[in-house]
Design an enzyme around this catalytic site. Sequence first.
Site, short mmCIF file in Angstrom:
data_model
loop_
_atom_site.label_atom_id
_atom_site.label_comp_id
_atom_site.label_asym_id
_atom_site.label_seq_id
_atom_site.Cartn_x
_atom_site.Cartn_y
_atom_site.Cartn_z
N GLU A 294 32.46 -7.73 7.22
CA GLU A 294 32.18 -6.54 8.04
C GLU A 294 32.86 -6.62 9.40
OE1 GLU A 294 30.08 -8.12 6.13
OE2 GLU A 294 28.67 -6.75 5.16
N ALA B 64 29.80 -2.07 0.78
CA ALA B 64 29.55 -0.65 1.05
C ALA B 64 30.83 0.14 0.85
CB ALA B 64 29.06 -0.49 2.49
N GLY C 248 28.30 -5.75 1.59
CA GLY C 248 27.06 -5.35 0.92
C GLY C 248 26.95 -5.92 -0.48
N1 3HC Z 1 34.99 0.68 -0.05
C1 3HC Z 1 35.82 1.65 -0.48
N2 3HC Z 1 37.02 1.41 -1.02
C2 3HC Z 1 37.39 0.13 -1.10
C3 3HC Z 1 36.59 -0.93 -0.65
C4 3HC Z 1 35.32 -0.61 -0.11
N3 3HC Z 1 34.47 -1.55 0.30
N4 3HC Z 1 37.24 -2.09 -0.87
C5 3HC Z 1 38.42 -1.76 -1.43
N5 3HC Z 1 38.51 -0.42 -1.57
C6 3HC Z 1 39.60 0.36 -2.18
C7 3HC Z 1 40.91 0.23 -1.42
O1 3HC Z 1 40.97 1.15 -0.36
C8 3HC Z 1 41.90 0.53 -2.52
O2 3HC Z 1 41.92 1.91 -2.69
P1 3HC Z 1 43.25 2.66 -3.16
O3 3HC Z 1 43.61 2.08 -4.49
O4 3HC Z 1 42.89 4.08 -3.18
O5 3HC Z 1 44.27 2.33 -2.09
C9 3HC Z 1 41.26 -0.08 -3.76
O6 3HC Z 1 39.87 -0.22 -3.46
C10 3HC Z 1 41.80 -1.46 -4.12
O7 3HC Z 1 41.76 -2.26 -2.95
P2 3HC Z 1 42.96 -3.26 -2.59
O8 3HC Z 1 44.25 -2.53 -2.67
O9 3HC Z 1 42.61 -3.91 -1.32
O10 3HC Z 1 42.88 -4.25 -3.83
P3 3HC Z 1 42.93 -5.83 -3.86
O11 3HC Z 1 42.69 -6.19 -5.27
O12 3HC Z 1 44.15 -6.32 -3.18
O13 3HC Z 1 41.68 -6.33 -2.97
C11 3HC Z 1 39.39 -6.45 -2.21
C12 3HC Z 1 40.37 -6.03 -3.35
C13 3HC Z 1 39.46 -7.94 -1.99
C14 3HC Z 1 38.03 -6.02 -2.62
C15 3HC Z 1 39.84 -5.75 -0.90
O14 3HC Z 1 39.98 -4.38 -1.16
C16 3HC Z 1 38.85 -5.89 0.21
O15 3HC Z 1 38.87 -6.88 0.90
N6 3HC Z 1 38.00 -4.87 0.44
C17 3HC Z 1 37.18 -4.79 1.62
C18 3HC Z 1 35.84 -5.38 1.40
C19 3HC Z 1 34.98 -5.17 2.60
O16 3HC Z 1 35.41 -5.14 3.74
N7 3HC Z 1 33.69 -5.01 2.34
C20 3HC Z 1 32.72 -4.80 3.36
C21 3HC Z 1 32.39 -3.36 3.45
S1 3HC Z 1 31.29 -3.02 4.79
C22 3HC Z 1 29.78 -3.42 4.16
O17 3HC Z 1 29.66 -3.86 3.03
C23 3HC Z 1 28.64 -3.20 5.07
C24 3HC Z 1 27.39 -3.84 4.53
O18 3HC Z 1 26.98 -4.86 5.39
C25 3HC Z 1 26.32 -2.86 4.35
#
Ligand code: 3HC
Length: 725
Positions: A123, A61, A100
Amino acid sequence: MAAFSYICDSVAVITMSNPPVNALSSALIRAVQKAVEEAIGDFAVEAIVIRGDKGKFSAGADIREFNRLERGPPLVSLIDLIEDSKKPVVAAIEGVALGGGLELALGCHYRIAHAQAYVGLPEVLLGLVPAAGGALRLPRLIGISATLSMITTGKYVQAREALKLGIVDKVVGENTVDEAIQLAKKVIGQPLGSRQLSTLPVQCPPNVEAFLDEAMVKVKKQFRGAQSPLACVEVLRAAVQLPYLEGKKKERELFQFLYTTDQTRAQQYAFFAEREVAKWTLPSGASWKTASPQPIRTAAVIGLGTMGRSIVTSLAKAKIPVIALEQDKKQLDIGSKAVMSLLDREILKMEQLGHTEFTNSLGPVQFTLDYGKLRDVDIVIEAVFENMALKKEIFRHLSGICKPEAFLCTNTSGLDIDEMASVTNRPQMVIGTHFFSPAHIMKLLEVVHGHYTSSTTISTAMRLAKMLGKVGVLVGNCPSFVGNRLMRLYVEQAVFLVEEGSKPEEIDRALEDFGLAMGPFRMMDLAGLDIGWKARTEIGLTGPKLPIGTPARQRGSKRYSPLPDILCEKGRFGQKSGQGWYKYEKSGGRNAMPDPWLYNFLSEYQRIHNLKTHYVTQEEIIERCLYVLINEGFKVLEDGIASGPEDIDVIYNNGYGWPKYTGGPMYYASIVGLPVVLTKLEKYYGANPDIPDLKPSSFLKKLVSKGNPPLKEWRSHLGFQSSML
Ligand code: 3HC
C-alpha cells in the site's frame, strides 16, 4: 466477477474470481462475504478454504475503484467475519497475496502458499497504509521489526521467506488447494483462539518506543518527503500502544487522511502509467496487440565494462543463458571476475532471503573472445563504450556471424540507432536497449525504435524488459533519446546557477528536498565528470576541435558554461579522483564534502568573466532546473519521441530517482498547473535570453491556450503526423 464454491468432503472451497489478478472489488467482496456466510451457516460444511481463480490469490483492493464515489462493503468486515468463524478457514495462496489480499489471508486461521507465490503489503507504494488490519495483525504474527520492513518498503516476500518469517504455515511445490483442503480437514474441531491474530499480543522488542522513534527517523531519511512510510510507522505505534479495536480506528483515520492527499493520487497515476507504457502503438497501427515477440532463449553481451557486466548479471538473474564477449584476454579476465563477483553478491542476497533454489536457477554465463560462439544466440546486446565507429564495426561483424533471426541491440545512451542499423544485413532487427546503471538493479529500459525497426523487434525488446523485471518504455530515435535529453538541460541549468552565485551543495539540497534521490552535482561526481567532457570534446564543444576565437561562455548564440570542462582539465573527475564539485575522503570515496578550493575557484572565475552574481533562492533553483526539464518534455512530445506524458514520467520515476509521490515531471507540471509553468518559463527566459531552452515550447503554450486540460487529454492535442515512433 464472482466467488463460487464447491464442497469437498465437508470442506467448502470458495474461489475468488476477478481477472486478471482477483482484485478485491466491491462486487467481489460482496460475493465472498455471501459465500463465507453460506459456508458458515451450512451444516454440511466443517471447514473452509479460500483460494483465488487462475493461480492468483488476490492482488488486494481494486485500485481502479479508489476514486469512485460509490463505496461497496468494507473489506474489514469480511476479514472479521472470517476470523470470527468457528469453522477453520484456510487460505490457499497461489501467485500473489498482496495488500488487501494478504490482509484477507491474515484473517484466515491458516495459510498455505505455493513455492512460487509471494506476499506483501505494498500500500505504501500507492501512498497509503494497509487499511484492512494488515498492520495490526502482521506484528501480532511476525513481530514489529519484520512488519516495519515490509510495510514501509512495500516489498514482496517470496513464499519461502514468508514461511521463515511465520507469515505462512506451509509451503508446497504443487496442489496448493488440495493441500489446503487436507489441512482444513485435519484441524476441524481444534480450538482456533491462537489462530485469531487480532486477539494475540503484539510481538515487541524490549524498548519498543525507542525502536519506533528510531524507525521514524530512519524512514524520514530514507523516504524523504513521502508521507505514507511515516504513516506506516504511526500505524505500528498504534498496534503497539492500543488495543486491537482502537488500533483499527487509528488505522482507518490514517488511511482516510492519506486517501485525500496529492501523493496517493500521484502514486496511483504512476502505478497505472507503468502498465500503460507497455501498451505501445506506432502511427502505422502496429501495436503490442498485433506484434508477436520472438522467444529469447539465449543472449550474448558484447563488452564487459561497467554496463556490460551488469547487463550480463541482469540476464543471468532472469535465467537467460548468456555468452559474454570481450576483445582481449586481459579485458575478459577483468570482466569475468567482475561478473562473477556481482553474481555471487546476488546469490548471497537471495540466500539471505531464504531462496536456496536461486543459486541453481541463475542462467549460465559463458565468457569468450570468439565471435563464432554467437552464431546461435537469439539476441545480442552490444555494450561497448559510446563510439559510433566501434559500434558500427561490431554490428557489421555481427551481421555476418549471427543467425538471420537474431536481434541486434545496442546499449547506447544517445547514439543514432539508424546509423548502426544501416551497416547491418537486418536493419529491421536492430533496436536500442538503453540500460541504466547498475543494470541488474535499475528498473528502467529505454527501448529505442529506429526508422527501420520492425514491430516484431520492438515487441521482442519489450518482452525482454519484462523478462528482466524491468519497465520497458518505447521511445523514438533522437540524440540522447528521452531521459538524457531532458537531464542534460537540467544539469546545465544547475551549472548556470552556480555561475550566477549559488553553490553546488545549495542546489543539491534544494532538489533533494524536493525529493530527487540525488542532486545534480552529487550525481555528476558519482557518474564521473570526464564522461561528459569526453563527449563534449568529441563533438567539438570543447578541446582541440573548438574553433579558435570561440567565446568561452558561448556556443553559437547559446550560453555555455565551461566550468565542468575546467574541472576536468584540473583532474577533478568526481568521486573516482577524490574531487569534483565536492571533495571526498579519498579517490573512490563517497562522502561528499563542500570544498573551499571550489569557492575560491568560482570567485576567480566570476571575476575573470565579469559575472554579476545574485542570491539564488530555493524557489529559483527548483523552478529553473525542473521547469527547463519539463519544457523539454513537452518538446519531446511535440517531436513524437515519446508517445505520451506517461512515458516521460515512467522514465523519470524508474531511471532518474524522481520522487514517485509527485508522479513524474509531467504529472508534477499538471499539478502545479501549466499556466504557472508557462508564466515562470517566460519570466526566466526573459531574464536569460541566451538560454533558449527556457523558451516555452509551443506544445506547452498550445495546452495552456486550450484551457490547461488534464494530463490524460494531452495526447489528443498532439498531431500524430509528428510522431517519430
Ligand atoms: N487493482 C486493480 N487492478 C490491478 C491491481 C489492483 N490491486 N493489481 C494489478 N491490477 C491490474 C493492472 O493494472 C493490469 O491491468 P491492465 O492489464 O489493464 O493493464 C493487470 O492487473 C495486470 O497487472 P500487471 O501488468 O502489473 O501484471 P503483473 O503480472 O506484472 O503483476 C501484480 C501482477 C504483481 C499483482 C502487480 O499488478 C501488482 O503489484 N499489483 C499491485 C498490488 C497492490 O498494490 N495491491 C495493494 C492494493 S491497495 C490495498 O490492497 C489496500 C488494502 O489495504 C485495503
